[in-house]
Enzyme design. Structure first.
Site: not given
Length: 373
Positions: A161-163, A297, A360
């Site tokens: 995901g976001c990381v 992010h 993150v």
């Protein structure tokens, strides 16, 4: 997620750190001196149709809901791209699989086409999405689509995901070190349209996701050959916060899905990010003042505000992140690479400038990547 929008070799240093950090050593990868990996190409896709937040509220059937309208207005998002339609909202995630996998390939192709790759020079393809029900993987389909060599290594990563941007480039650097004469193609794609489902007025967690998430894809070409341009990847590190597995996660069951981020996430970022970042920079012999470009992010306004507090930065120093959030929303896997693209387009880094990408995401995992133009 929550109703509070809390989504979501060592090279010569520019400035010496005053004191080493007393934090425990994390997983850190300096780049071998024999390999100077550079981001020789970066491209982003602009898929689907552009929706304003008013359009999105209407799409999710939340018009007139005071909580939803307030949340959408405070999300930091002005517009984003979604292929989602009212008809799709009536289908299960499994029924959308063919459309979702087709959308991922279409976005990936749009980004990769801009790179103008030489198929004979690609040695490894690494693709990533938050989740996928399809197979063969996106990496397999890209090998086929572009006529890459049959012995091309290919890997597809889900759930990061976001990381993702930091781990993906970290893996790409390792692949490049093993075969520095060939290039590595990295594709970070997110089709939130395949995951978002209709939300009732009492499902506040799902409403948060409806306010933030979007479709997007970025492609990176990593090279170590003579004449490779773009910023050099000097070092990378990932740090998983102990005891945080339940703080950010995705749930998929039957025809329902939700992406959960605890309301505590900004507080965790505020408490953890500064120290973890100082530790990473100290390993490079750097202080935060040496960083010219900060690429954080943009998981949501709460995340960016917490990062500013923890790192002692101004909103202007994170302007690229705020701009991406406003114009594209949170595209999960691909988002931080959009911030890099925005930084290069808007701020025109000069030779020798240092940049720090910070991601993150689930874990809770914090990623760091040090760049030098």
């Amino acid at each position: 997620m929550s109703e509070s929008l809390y989504f979501d070799s060592t090279y010569p240093a520019a400035e010496a750190a005053s004191e080493p950090s007393n934090l425990p050593a994390a997983n850190f990868s300096p780049m071998p001196r024999s390999v100077q990996p550079r981001i020789g190409g970066l491209a982003v896709a602009r898929p689907g149709r552009v929706l304003s937040q008013d359009d999105a509220i209407a799409l999710f059937g939340l018009e007139g809901d005071a909580f939803a309208e307030s949340l959408f207005a405070r999300s930091g998002v002005r517009s984003r791209r979604l292929a989602l339609t009212p008809e799709m909202l009536k289908t299960t995630l499994q029924q959308r699989t063919e459309h979702t996998e087709g959308q991922l390939l279409a976005m990936a192709s749009e980004a990769v086409d801009q790179l103008g790759i030489d198929p004979s020079r690609i040695g490894t393809v690494i693709s990533s999405t938050l989740w996928s029900l399809g197979g063969p993987s996106l990496a397999h389909r890209l090998v086929e689509r572009y006529g890459l060599r049959p012995d091309t290594d290919k890997y597809h990563i889900v759930g990061v995901g976001c990381v993702s941007s930091v781990p993906l480039l970290r893996l790409a650097v390792q692949a490049l070190a093993a075969d520095p004469l060939r290039q590595v193609l990295v594709v970070a794609a997110e089709c939130s349209s395949g995951l978002l489902t209709a939300a009732r007025a009492d499902e506040r967690t799902k409403i948060v996701g409806s306010a933030l998430f979007a479709d997007g894809c970025a492609a990176v070409l990593l090279s170590a050959g003579p004449g490779a341009g773009g910023p050099a990847v000097l070092a990378t590190r990932v740090h998983q916060v102990p005891g945080s597995l339940d703080k950010v996660h995705i749930k998929v069951a039957g025809d329902e899905s939700s992406m959960f981020m605890t309301r505590e996430l900004p507080s965790i970022v505020d408490a953890q990010l500064g120290g973890v970042t100082d530790s990473f920079l100290a390993q490079q012999g750097l202080r935060p003042a040496a960083i010219r470009h900060w690429l954080v992010h943009p998981g949501g306004p709460g995340i960016l505000e917490a990062a500013q507090r923890s790192l002692g930065l101004t909103r202007e120093q994170l302007s690229a992140s705020w701009d991406v959030l406003a114009q594209h929303g949170n595209m999960g896997t691909a988002t931080s690479l959009y911030v890099l693209d925005r930084t290069q387009q808007q701020h025109a880094p000069r030779p020798g400038d240092l940049g720090l990408m910070i991601t993150v995401g689930p874990g809770i995992t914090i990623g760091h990547m040090l760049l030098r133009w």
